[in-house]
Design a protein around this motif. Structure first.
Motif, PDB file in Angstrom:
ATOM      1  N   ARG A 120       0.921  -1.201   0.254  1.00  0.00           N
ATOM      2  CA  ARG A 120       0.059  -0.018  -0.026  1.00  0.00           C
ATOM      3  C   ARG A 120       0.977   1.244   0.044  1.00  0.00           C
ATOM      4  N   GLN A 121       1.934   1.182   0.898  1.00  0.00           N
ATOM      5  CA  GLN A 121       2.704   2.294   0.984  1.00  0.00           C
ATOM      6  C   GLN A 121       3.292   2.599  -0.372  1.00  0.00           C
ATOM      7  N   VAL A 124       0.894   4.104  -2.974  1.00  0.00           N
ATOM      8  CA  VAL A 124       0.551   5.491  -2.409  1.00  0.00           C
ATOM      9  C   VAL A 124       1.638   6.420  -2.890  1.00  0.00           C
ATOM     10  N   GLU A 127       1.732   7.319  -6.481  1.00  0.00           N
ATOM     11  CA  GLU A 127       0.799   8.059  -6.922  1.00  0.00           C
ATOM     12  C   GLU A 127      -0.299   7.304  -7.933  1.00  0.00           C
ATOM     13  N   THR A 129      -3.643   5.895  -9.448  1.00  0.00           N
ATOM     14  CA  THR A 129      -4.840   6.373  -9.276  1.00  0.00           C
ATOM     15  C   THR A 129      -5.970   5.413  -9.112  1.00  0.00           C
ATOM     16  N   PRO A 209     -10.294   3.510   1.861  1.00  0.00           N
ATOM     17  CA  PRO A 209     -10.463   4.844   2.099  1.00  0.00           C
ATOM     18  C   PRO A 209     -11.511   5.512   1.136  1.00  0.00           C
ATOM     19  N   SER A 210     -11.182   5.270  -0.302  1.00  0.00           N
ATOM     20  CA  SER A 210     -12.230   5.927  -1.297  1.00  0.00           C
ATOM     21  C   SER A 210     -13.626   5.249  -1.232  1.00  0.00           C
ATOM     22  N   VAL A 270      -4.958   7.430  -5.035  1.00  0.00           N
ATOM     23  CA  VAL A 270      -5.389   6.772  -3.940  1.00  0.00           C
ATOM     24  C   VAL A 270      -4.533   7.486  -2.643  1.00  0.00           C
ATOM     25  N   SER A 271      -5.260   7.288  -1.470  1.00  0.00           N
ATOM     26  CA  SER A 271      -4.446   7.850  -0.237  1.00  0.00           C
ATOM     27  C   SER A 271      -4.304   6.505   0.654  1.00  0.00           C
ATOM     28  N   ALA A 272      -3.506   6.936   1.665  1.00  0.00           N
ATOM     29  CA  ALA A 272      -3.002   5.941   2.501  1.00  0.00           C
ATOM     30  C   ALA A 272      -4.211   5.882   3.440  1.00  0.00           C
TER      31      ALA A 272
END
Length: 272
Positions: A120-121, A124, A127, A129, A209-210, A270-272
């Motif tokens: 995941r890191q 992210v 970057e 999408t 998260p999204s 996407v965000s962490a």
């Protein structure tokens, strides 16, 4: 009486010193250095790499006890503090663990959460999408569902039903998202493929998260998710790989439509 003549000595050319040679063939110096100084790796890094190599080479297997720190220090001929730092690195990566109350480290397998967290890191930081993740899911998820239909057990079916019913009965977004992720991950377990389990776990963590935003913003999201889950469970019960593949494809396509309705741009990072 003959006379002997002395051989004429020939003068040897004089050799200039190194400085003279350099001056004779001078090179214009570079404005900046092309290479950086070589840095030596810390000792703890080399110790960590050596132990890791034994684990990955299966010389040390899951459940094996590592030697005590003092023994390791003597074998590597380093300070005990160096060994302690190396073990801390290996523990952080999930390759070793210390059972509760134990003094010595044990070789372990990295948990899926640990692997997914690192993935995941990476996603992210690169970057990635939502569209990137969605395209990967469109390739992976339908085939996983088809495979799960051929390998599922009755216990698997019961687990799917429990998760789907729990999702239908919850009104809070965070538990709802966790249950959606659980449903997807159960398919990986049901497919009996460790590579798919780890890949799906990583994608689900990035999407979560999204996904929470989409579930909150789109009124019909919950009902459509429930309907898709029921169809997939029915296909699994009937061991119908084609039907499982078809409904999972529809389910994943629905996610994109839900994001568009929720106003989340497909190109959003996407965000962490």
């Amino acid at each position: 009486m003959s006379t002997r003549t002395k051989p004429v000595s020939r003068a040897k050319p004089r050799r200039g010193n190194a400085a003279t040679a350099v001056q004779a063939d001078a090179v214009v110096p570079l404005a900046t250095n092309l290479f950086e100084p070589v840095e030596r790796e810390p000792a703890y890094f080399r110790v960590s790499a050596a132990i890791e190599a034994k684990i990955l080479g299966r010389v040390l297997k899951g459940g094996d006890l590592l030697p005590p720190e003092l023994d390791l220090a003597q074998q590597f001929r380093v300070h005990r503090s160096t060994v302690r730092e190396a073990l801390r690195q290996l523990e952080n990566s999930g390759l070793i663990t210390r059972p509760p109350g134990a003094k010595r480290m044990v070789v372990s397998r990295p948990h899926a959460d640990k692997v997914a967290s690192g993935m995941r890191q990476a996603l992210v930081l690169h970057e990635v999408t939502f569209v990137d993740v969605w395209e990967a899911m469109m390739i992976i998820e339908p085939e996983v569902a088809a495979l799960a239909a051929t390998r599922r057990t009755q216990a698997d079916i019961e687990a799917f039903v429990r998760v789907s019913q729990a999702f239908a009965s919850t009104s809070q977004s965070e538990p709802a998202v966790d249950l959606v992720v659980d449903f997807f991950e159960l398919l990986g377990v049901c497919a009996r493929n460790h590579v798919l389990v780890l890949a799906k776990h990583s994608l689900a963590q990035v999407l979560a998260p999204s996904l929470a935003q989409m579930v909150d913003r789109v009124p019909q999201a919950r009902s459509r998710i429930i309907a898709a889950q029921q169809k997939i469970i029915s296909a699994l019960q009937n061991r119908d790989a084609d039907e499982a593949r078809k409904w999972m494809s529809k389910h994943v396509r629905d996610f994109r439509r839900g994001y568009e309705v929720a106003g989340i741009p497909p190109g959003a990072v996407v965000s962490a």
